[in-house]
Motif scaffolding. Sequence first.
Motif, short mmCIF file in Angstrom:
data_model
loop_
_atom_site.label_atom_id
_atom_site.label_comp_id
_atom_site.label_asym_id
_atom_site.label_seq_id
_atom_site.Cartn_x
_atom_site.Cartn_y
_atom_site.Cartn_z
N LYS A 88 12.77 44.85 -60.13
CA LYS A 88 13.94 44.52 -60.96
C LYS A 88 13.53 43.68 -62.17
O LYS A 88 13.97 43.93 -63.29
CB LYS A 88 15.00 43.78 -60.14
N ALA A 89 12.69 42.67 -61.93
CA ALA A 89 12.25 41.82 -63.03
C ALA A 89 11.42 42.62 -64.03
O ALA A 89 11.56 42.46 -65.25
CB ALA A 89 11.44 40.64 -62.49
N GLY A 90 10.57 43.48 -63.52
CA GLY A 90 9.76 44.32 -64.39
C GLY A 90 10.59 45.27 -65.23
O GLY A 90 10.35 45.44 -66.43
N GLN A 91 11.60 45.88 -64.61
CA GLN A 91 12.48 46.79 -65.35
C GLN A 91 13.28 46.04 -66.41
O GLN A 91 13.50 46.55 -67.51
CB GLN A 91 13.41 47.52 -64.38
N LYS A 92 13.70 44.83 -66.09
CA LYS A 92 14.44 44.02 -67.05
C LYS A 92 13.54 43.66 -68.24
O LYS A 92 13.96 43.76 -69.39
CB LYS A 92 14.94 42.75 -66.36
N LEU A 93 12.30 43.27 -67.95
CA LEU A 93 11.35 42.94 -69.01
C LEU A 93 11.06 44.17 -69.85
O LEU A 93 11.04 44.11 -71.09
CB LEU A 93 10.04 42.40 -68.41
N GLU A 94 10.86 45.30 -69.19
CA GLU A 94 10.57 46.55 -69.90
C GLU A 94 11.75 46.97 -70.79
O GLU A 94 11.57 47.42 -71.91
CB GLU A 94 10.25 47.66 -68.90
N ALA A 95 12.97 46.79 -70.30
CA ALA A 95 14.16 47.15 -71.08
C ALA A 95 14.27 46.29 -72.33
O ALA A 95 14.61 46.78 -73.41
CB ALA A 95 15.42 47.01 -70.23
N GLY A 98 10.72 47.05 -74.51
CA GLY A 98 10.52 48.40 -75.03
C GLY A 98 9.05 48.70 -75.21
O GLY A 98 8.26 48.55 -74.30
N LYS A 99 8.68 49.09 -76.43
CA LYS A 99 7.27 49.41 -76.71
C LYS A 99 6.42 48.15 -76.82
O LYS A 99 5.21 48.23 -76.88
CB LYS A 99 7.17 50.24 -77.98
N GLY A 100 7.05 47.00 -76.86
CA GLY A 100 6.33 45.74 -76.95
C GLY A 100 5.97 45.16 -75.60
O GLY A 100 5.79 43.95 -75.46
N LEU A 101 5.85 46.01 -74.59
CA LEU A 101 5.58 45.54 -73.23
C LEU A 101 4.24 44.81 -73.14
O LEU A 101 4.12 43.81 -72.44
CB LEU A 101 5.62 46.71 -72.25
N PHE A 102 3.23 45.28 -73.87
CA PHE A 102 1.92 44.62 -73.87
C PHE A 102 2.06 43.17 -74.33
O PHE A 102 1.58 42.25 -73.68
CB PHE A 102 0.95 45.39 -74.77
N ILE A 103 2.73 42.97 -75.46
CA ILE A 103 2.92 41.62 -76.01
C ILE A 103 3.79 40.78 -75.09
O ILE A 103 3.54 39.60 -74.87
CB ILE A 103 3.54 41.69 -77.43
N ALA A 104 4.82 41.41 -74.52
CA ALA A 104 5.70 40.69 -73.60
C ALA A 104 4.92 40.20 -72.39
O ALA A 104 5.09 39.06 -71.95
CB ALA A 104 6.86 41.59 -73.17
N LEU A 105 4.04 41.04 -71.84
CA LEU A 105 3.21 40.64 -70.70
C LEU A 105 2.26 39.53 -71.10
O LEU A 105 2.10 38.54 -70.38
CB LEU A 105 2.45 41.85 -70.14
N LEU A 106 1.63 39.66 -72.26
CA LEU A 106 0.71 38.63 -72.75
C LEU A 106 1.44 37.29 -72.87
O LEU A 106 0.93 36.26 -72.40
CB LEU A 106 0.14 39.05 -74.11
N GLY A 121 2.11 38.23 -63.42
CA GLY A 121 2.08 39.22 -64.50
C GLY A 121 1.40 40.50 -64.09
O GLY A 121 1.87 41.60 -64.40
N THR A 122 0.29 40.38 -63.35
CA THR A 122 -0.44 41.57 -62.91
C THR A 122 0.38 42.36 -61.89
O THR A 122 0.44 43.60 -61.96
CB THR A 122 -1.80 41.18 -62.32
N LEU A 123 1.00 41.67 -60.96
CA LEU A 123 1.84 42.36 -59.97
C LEU A 123 2.99 43.07 -60.67
O LEU A 123 3.28 44.23 -60.37
CB LEU A 123 2.37 41.39 -58.92
N GLY A 124 3.62 42.40 -61.62
CA GLY A 124 4.72 43.02 -62.37
C GLY A 124 4.26 44.25 -63.13
O GLY A 124 4.93 45.29 -63.12
N ALA A 125 3.11 44.17 -63.78
CA ALA A 125 2.58 45.32 -64.51
C ALA A 125 2.27 46.47 -63.57
O ALA A 125 2.51 47.63 -63.88
CB ALA A 125 1.32 44.91 -65.28
N SER A 126 1.75 46.15 -62.39
CA SER A 126 1.47 47.18 -61.40
C SER A 126 2.75 47.86 -60.94
O SER A 126 2.80 49.09 -60.82
CB SER A 126 0.76 46.54 -60.20
N LEU A 127 3.79 47.08 -60.72
CA LEU A 127 5.07 47.65 -60.29
C LEU A 127 5.73 48.47 -61.39
O LEU A 127 6.51 49.37 -61.11
CB LEU A 127 6.01 46.55 -59.81
N LEU A 128 5.39 48.16 -62.64
CA LEU A 128 5.92 48.93 -63.78
C LEU A 128 5.06 50.16 -64.10
O LEU A 128 5.35 50.87 -65.05
CB LEU A 128 5.98 48.05 -65.03
#
Length: 166
Positions: A88-95, A98-106, A121-128
Motif C-alpha cells: 500500500k505504501a509503495g503504491q501510494k508513493l508510486e502514484a 509517477g515517473k519520478g519513482l527513482f528520485i522519490a526512492l532516493l 526503501g529496498t523492501l518497498g522497491a522490491s514490492l513495487l
Amino acid sequence: MLIKYLIVFFISMIPLIELRGAIPVAAAWGLMPTDNLPRLVATYALCIVGNMIPVPIIYLFARKFLEWGQDKKFIGGICQFFLTKGTKAGQKLEAKAGKGLFIALLLFVGIPLPGTGAWTGTLGASLLDMKFKPTVLAVMGGVLLAGIIMLLASLGVLGAAGAVLG
C-alpha cells in the motif's frame, strides 16, 4: 580501536538504525576527527558499505520470505502485515511520484527519519517490482545523502549553521 570500527560497521547494518546511528556513534568515539580528513572519509565509507551490504539480500529475498511466510502459523501475521503495508505504501508513493519513482526512492532513503532507511526503501522497491539496478542506485544515493546529513549534524556543522542563520 579496531573493535570500535567493527561495532560502527555492524551498527550501520541494523534495520531502522543503519548509518543514521552509526555515524553519530563513530563521531562520539572520535573515529571521525575533523583534523584527519582521510580517517573521517574512511569511517564515513565504512558506514556506507555497512549500510549497503544488506540491500541486495533484502531486494532478492525479503519479498520471497514474506510471501512464503504469510500463511505460516507463527510468522504469518507479521509477514502479511509487512506485505500489505509495504504494498500500500509503495503504491501510494508510486502514484504520487509517477515517473519520478527513482528520485522519490532516493529522497525517501536519504532523509534521515526513523523508518526511511535502506532496509525500508529496498523492501518497498522490491514490492513495487522496481528493477534491481535502479533500486540499488537510488538506495545508494539515498544512503550517501543521509550519511552526509548525519555527518554534518554529528560534527556540529548543522547546529553551527543554524546558530549563524538564527
